[in-house]
Write an enzyme that holds these catalytic residues in place. Structure first.
Site, PDB file in Angstrom:
ATOM      1  N   ILE A   1      81.947  31.880  93.920  1.00 48.30           N
ATOM      2  CA  ILE A   1      80.794  31.026  94.241  1.00 48.30           C
ATOM      3  C   ILE A   1      81.160  29.559  94.042  1.00 48.30           C
ATOM      4  O   ILE A   1      80.826  28.699  94.867  1.00 48.30           O
ATOM      5  CB  ILE A   1      79.599  31.429  93.358  1.00 48.30           C
ATOM      6  CG1 ILE A   1      79.102  32.840  93.741  1.00 48.30           C
ATOM      7  CG2 ILE A   1      78.460  30.404  93.466  1.00 48.30           C
ATOM      8  CD1 ILE A   1      78.110  33.452  92.759  1.00 48.30           C
TER       9      ILE A   1
ATOM     10  N   ASN B   1      78.940  26.439  86.441  1.00 54.62           N
ATOM     11  CA  ASN B   1      78.918  27.724  87.135  1.00 54.62           C
ATOM     12  C   ASN B   1      79.861  28.766  86.533  1.00 54.62           C
ATOM     13  O   ASN B   1      79.710  29.949  86.826  1.00 54.62           O
ATOM     14  CB  ASN B   1      79.262  27.423  88.612  1.00 54.62           C
ATOM     15  CG  ASN B   1      79.707  28.616  89.381  1.00 54.62           C
ATOM     16  OD1 ASN B   1      78.874  29.425  89.795  1.00 54.62           O
ATOM     17  ND2 ASN B   1      81.015  28.780  89.577  1.00 54.62           N
TER      18      ASN B   1
ATOM     19  N   SER C   1      71.276  33.747  86.940  1.00 48.45           N
ATOM     20  CA  SER C   1      71.457  35.001  87.670  1.00 48.45           C
ATOM     21  C   SER C   1      70.124  35.712  87.751  1.00 48.45           C
ATOM     22  O   SER C   1      69.251  35.506  86.894  1.00 48.45           O
ATOM     23  CB  SER C   1      72.450  35.900  86.923  1.00 48.45           C
ATOM     24  OG  SER C   1      72.489  37.190  87.496  1.00 48.45           O
TER      25      SER C   1
ATOM     26  N   TYR D   1      75.571  39.746  78.956  1.00 49.10           N
ATOM     27  CA  TYR D   1      75.472  38.954  80.193  1.00 49.10           C
ATOM     28  C   TYR D   1      74.005  38.660  80.505  1.00 49.10           C
ATOM     29  O   TYR D   1      73.625  37.513  80.764  1.00 49.10           O
ATOM     30  CB  TYR D   1      76.113  39.734  81.343  1.00 49.10           C
ATOM     31  CG  TYR D   1      76.134  38.996  82.665  1.00 49.10           C
ATOM     32  CD1 TYR D   1      77.141  38.086  82.962  1.00 49.10           C
ATOM     33  CD2 TYR D   1      75.150  39.222  83.632  1.00 49.10           C
ATOM     34  CE1 TYR D   1      77.168  37.420  84.184  1.00 49.10           C
ATOM     35  CE2 TYR D   1      75.171  38.556  84.857  1.00 49.10           C
ATOM     36  CZ  TYR D   1      76.188  37.662  85.120  1.00 49.10           C
ATOM     37  OH  TYR D   1      76.205  36.989  86.320  1.00 49.10           O
TER      38      TYR D   1
ATOM     39  N   LYS E   1      72.174  34.937  80.591  1.00 50.07           N
ATOM     40  CA  LYS E   1      71.613  34.343  81.811  1.00 50.07           C
ATOM     41  C   LYS E   1      70.131  34.017  81.630  1.00 50.07           C
ATOM     42  O   LYS E   1      69.645  32.998  82.154  1.00 50.07           O
ATOM     43  CB  LYS E   1      71.831  35.271  83.001  1.00 50.07           C
ATOM     44  CG  LYS E   1      73.298  35.444  83.372  1.00 50.07           C
ATOM     45  CD  LYS E   1      73.950  34.118  83.767  1.00 50.07           C
ATOM     46  CE  LYS E   1      75.366  34.278  84.276  1.00 50.07           C
ATOM     47  NZ  LYS E   1      75.972  33.012  84.712  1.00 50.07           N
TER      48      LYS E   1
ATOM     49  N   ILE F   1      76.405  39.129  94.732  1.00 53.39           N
ATOM     50  CA  ILE F   1      77.186  38.317  95.673  1.00 53.39           C
ATOM     51  C   ILE F   1      78.617  38.856  95.652  1.00 53.39           C
ATOM     52  O   ILE F   1      79.162  39.109  94.556  1.00 53.39           O
ATOM     53  CB  ILE F   1      77.182  36.830  95.232  1.00 53.39           C
ATOM     54  CG1 ILE F   1      75.746  36.292  95.055  1.00 53.39           C
ATOM     55  CG2 ILE F   1      77.983  35.962  96.207  1.00 53.39           C
ATOM     56  CD1 ILE F   1      74.901  36.228  96.308  1.00 53.39           C
TER      57      ILE F   1
ATOM     58  N   THR G   1      82.120  38.726  95.207  1.00 53.26           N
ATOM     59  CA  THR G   1      83.216  37.912  94.653  1.00 53.26           C
ATOM     60  C   THR G   1      84.081  38.841  93.809  1.00 53.26           C
ATOM     61  O   THR G   1      83.763  40.027  93.653  1.00 53.26           O
ATOM     62  CB  THR G   1      82.694  36.788  93.727  1.00 53.26           C
ATOM     63  OG1 THR G   1      82.114  37.394  92.573  1.00 53.26           O
ATOM     64  CG2 THR G   1      81.671  35.899  94.413  1.00 53.26           C
TER      65      THR G   1
HETATM   66  P1  NAD Z   1      84.373  34.829  89.761  1.00 52.28           P
HETATM   67  O1  NAD Z   1      84.848  35.711  88.652  1.00 52.28           O
HETATM   68  O2  NAD Z   1      84.858  35.059  91.138  1.00 52.28           O
HETATM   69  O3  NAD Z   1      84.666  33.281  89.411  1.00 52.28           O
HETATM   70  C1  NAD Z   1      84.461  32.775  88.129  1.00 52.28           C
HETATM   71  C2  NAD Z   1      85.360  31.578  87.914  1.00 52.28           C
HETATM   72  O4  NAD Z   1      85.095  31.072  86.592  1.00 52.28           O
HETATM   73  C3  NAD Z   1      86.855  31.932  87.956  1.00 52.28           C
HETATM   74  O5  NAD Z   1      87.560  30.970  88.723  1.00 52.28           O
HETATM   75  C4  NAD Z   1      87.270  31.894  86.490  1.00 52.28           C
HETATM   76  O6  NAD Z   1      88.641  31.548  86.286  1.00 52.28           O
HETATM   77  C5  NAD Z   1      86.327  30.823  85.932  1.00 52.28           C
HETATM   78  N1  NAD Z   1      86.126  30.924  84.487  1.00 52.28           N
HETATM   79  C6  NAD Z   1      85.905  32.058  83.763  1.00 52.28           C
HETATM   80  N2  NAD Z   1      85.805  31.744  82.458  1.00 52.28           N
HETATM   81  C7  NAD Z   1      85.939  30.401  82.359  1.00 52.28           C
HETATM   82  C8  NAD Z   1      85.926  29.494  81.272  1.00 52.28           C
HETATM   83  N3  NAD Z   1      85.789  29.916  80.011  1.00 52.28           N
HETATM   84  N4  NAD Z   1      86.083  28.174  81.534  1.00 52.28           N
HETATM   85  C9  NAD Z   1      86.264  27.737  82.811  1.00 52.28           C
HETATM   86  N5  NAD Z   1      86.304  28.558  83.870  1.00 52.28           N
HETATM   87  C10 NAD Z   1      86.143  29.877  83.647  1.00 52.28           C
HETATM   88  O7  NAD Z   1      82.793  34.951  89.666  1.00 52.28           O
HETATM   89  P2  NAD Z   1      81.588  34.446  90.621  1.00 52.28           P
HETATM   90  O8  NAD Z   1      80.929  35.655  91.135  1.00 52.28           O
HETATM   91  O9  NAD Z   1      82.045  33.362  91.520  1.00 52.28           O
HETATM   92  O10 NAD Z   1      80.624  33.868  89.483  1.00 52.28           O
HETATM   93  C11 NAD Z   1      80.298  32.482  89.344  1.00 52.28           C
HETATM   94  C12 NAD Z   1      79.013  32.404  88.544  1.00 52.28           C
HETATM   95  O11 NAD Z   1      77.969  33.076  89.261  1.00 52.28           O
HETATM   96  C13 NAD Z   1      79.063  33.086  87.179  1.00 52.28           C
HETATM   97  O12 NAD Z   1      78.338  32.318  86.238  1.00 52.28           O
HETATM   98  C14 NAD Z   1      78.363  34.397  87.423  1.00 52.28           C
HETATM   99  O13 NAD Z   1      77.804  34.929  86.236  1.00 52.28           O
HETATM  100  C15 NAD Z   1      77.318  33.964  88.402  1.00 52.28           C
HETATM  101  N6  NAD Z   1      76.718  35.036  89.196  1.00 52.28           N
HETATM  102  C16 NAD Z   1      77.491  35.826  89.981  1.00 52.28           C
HETATM  103  C17 NAD Z   1      76.888  36.828  90.722  1.00 52.28           C
HETATM  104  C18 NAD Z   1      77.682  37.756  91.606  1.00 52.28           C
HETATM  105  O14 NAD Z   1      77.098  38.766  92.043  1.00 52.28           O
HETATM  106  N7  NAD Z   1      78.950  37.463  91.901  1.00 52.28           N
HETATM  107  C19 NAD Z   1      75.503  37.007  90.650  1.00 52.28           C
HETATM  108  C20 NAD Z   1      74.738  36.166  89.854  1.00 52.28           C
HETATM  109  C21 NAD Z   1      75.370  35.179  89.123  1.00 52.28           C
END
Ligand code: NAD
Length: 254
Positions: free
Chosen positions: A23, A95, A147, A162, A166, A195, A197
């Site tokens: 994201i 994020n 989230s 988690y 959130k 989403i 990812t």
């Molecule tokens: P992802 O795992 O693809 O990307 C997460 C990124 O965060 C990665 O590049 C990772 O290296 C980085 N990261 C992890 N820990 C870190 C830290 N301590 N410091 C700095 N960077 C760090 O995940 P995503 O799906 O892109 O998620 C992004 C955000 O969206 C998250 O907060 C996740 O909880 C939230 N989210 C995701 C979904 C989903 O369905 N994918 C749904 C709701 C919320």
């Protein structure tokens, strides 16, 4: 200013935590398309550098900053680097996040703490850092990734830390919005549903359940969040603060 100018971020200076992939990366591209310079903040420096290089092909400036958002000293260094390179911070997209699927009765203290430290404390630290700069500047926009898990309990997978993190991000967002409203520093969050990812796509066994529980009967794509986040970043949202935008294909309605 015309309505479409609301999406113009030309000359704005932004950072995105967790910006290397998923994201964060999609939003980084959208910020860059809208004209902002973007710092990609991530623990994965190599992926952050690749993302920054891709963004520079769009004609804006982009830097990669290796930072663990749960480490206060790292976050201080991150802000110094961004201020040295960009001069200021107008937009912060906080994020970065992780999800651990363990039953509550089996979850170790260390796992609980790691999830809270990154997902909640990390957002506090990076929002505080951005807020300090924006208060001095007389304004700015902070967007946090919460989230739908801050609203409902996901099934079938267990993820109590988690979900709790959130839910806390949503009220942290509202708290900061109220405290910083007098300074014209707006603080909003987005609450995505499922989403596609790296966080979700590896859970192949759960995806059919997730899709069937989503009224739109599918997962979303990162690109389906980006316009909303550009909107919250820009002028069009100048009276919008303390809100949580749920983007979940109606999951939380059903
Ligand atoms: P992802 O795992 O693809 O990307 C997460 C990124 O965060 C990665 O590049 C990772 O290296 C980085 N990261 C992890 N820990 C870190 C830290 N301590 N410091 C700095 N960077 C760090 O995940 P995503 O799906 O892109 O998620 C992004 C955000 O969206 C998250 O907060 C996740 O909880 C939230 N989210 C995701 C979904 C989903 O369905 N994918 C749904 C709701 C919320």
């Amino acid at each position: 200013m015309g309505t479409l100018d609301s999406f113009n971020l030309t000359g704005k200076k932004a950072f995105i935590t967790g910006g290397a992939r998923g994201i964060g990366k999609s939003v980084a591209r959208a910020f860059a398309e809208a004209g902002a310079d973007v710092a990609i903040v991530d623990t994965d420096l190599r992926a952050a550098e690749e993302t920054a290089a891709e963004l520079e092909t769009l004609g804006i400036r982009s830097i990669a900053v290796r930072t663990d958002v749960s480490d206060p000293a790292d976050v201080d260094r991150m802000v110094e680097t961004i201020l040295d390179e960009f001069g200021t911070i107008d937009i912060a997209f906080n994020n970065a996040g992780i999800c651990v699927n363990e039953k509550a009765e089996d979850m170790s203290f260390e796992t609980w703490k790691r999830v809270i430290d990154i997902n909640l404390t990390g957002i506090f630290l990076t929002a505080r850092a951005a807020g300090r700069v924006m208060i001095k500047n007389g304004g700015g926009s902070i967007i946090n990734t919460a989230s739908m898990s801050g609203h409902i309990v996901n099934v079938p997978q267990p993820q109590c830390a988690y979900n709790a993190s959130k839910a806390a991000v949503i009220l942290l967002t509202k708290s900061l919005a109220v405290e910083w409203a007098p300074y014209n520093v707006r603080v909003n969050c987005v609450s995505p549903g499922y989403i596609g990812t790296e966080m979700t796509l590896k859970a192949v066994d759960w995806i059919p359940t997730w899709e069937s529980l989503t009224p739109m009967n599918r997962m979303g794509k990162p690109e389906e969040l980006t316009a909303a986040i550009v909107y919250l970043a820009g002028y069009g949202a100048s009276f919008t603060t303390g809100t949580d935008l749920v983007i979940d294909g109606a999951f939380t309605c059903a």
